[in-house]
Design a protein around this motif. Structure first.
Motif, short mmCIF file in Angstrom:
data_model
loop_
_atom_site.label_atom_id
_atom_site.label_comp_id
_atom_site.label_asym_id
_atom_site.label_seq_id
_atom_site.Cartn_x
_atom_site.Cartn_y
_atom_site.Cartn_z
N ILE A 1 11.38 0.36 -0.40
CA ILE A 1 10.67 1.45 -1.06
C ILE A 1 11.69 2.31 -1.80
O ILE A 1 12.79 2.54 -1.31
CB ILE A 1 9.88 2.29 -0.03
N LYS B 1 0.83 -1.21 0.00
CA LYS B 1 0.00 0.00 0.00
C LYS B 1 0.87 1.26 0.00
O LYS B 1 0.51 2.27 -0.59
CB LYS B 1 -0.91 -0.02 1.23
N LYS B 2 2.05 1.20 0.64
CA LYS B 2 2.98 2.33 0.64
C LYS B 2 3.75 2.44 -0.67
O LYS B 2 4.49 3.39 -0.88
CB LYS B 2 3.99 2.17 1.77
N GLY B 3 3.63 1.44 -1.54
CA GLY B 3 4.34 1.47 -2.80
C GLY B 3 5.63 0.66 -2.77
O GLY B 3 6.47 0.82 -3.65
#
Length: 71
Positions: free
Chosen positions: A68, A39-41
């Motif tokens: 990330i 969800k944070k990428g």
């Protein structure tokens, strides 16, 4: 009447054994660490993070790293 008690006893024992596996499931209202990472990428990697990525957290019950991009 005895059959009913025997049936209830059997079902009670069956459900008591199934209840031990409930903790393997994600609790209601909680998200798995893999879901939060994506969800944070980020992506989940068991090896080190690729170039131009940093460790942001963990995945799969702290067995992998959430990587990330830096920019």
């Amino acid at each position: 009447m005895r059959v009913l008690y025997l049936l209830l006893l059997t079902l009670g024992l069956l459900f008591s054994q199934l209840a031990t596996g409930v903790n393997l499931l994600t609790g209601f209202g909680q998200r798995s660490d893999h879901y939060i990472c994506v969800k944070k990428g980020g992506t989940c990697n068991f090896s080190s993070c690729p170039l131009f990525q940093r460790i942001e957290g963990t995945c799969y019950g702290r067995k992998a790293k959430c990587c990330i991009r830096l920019w």
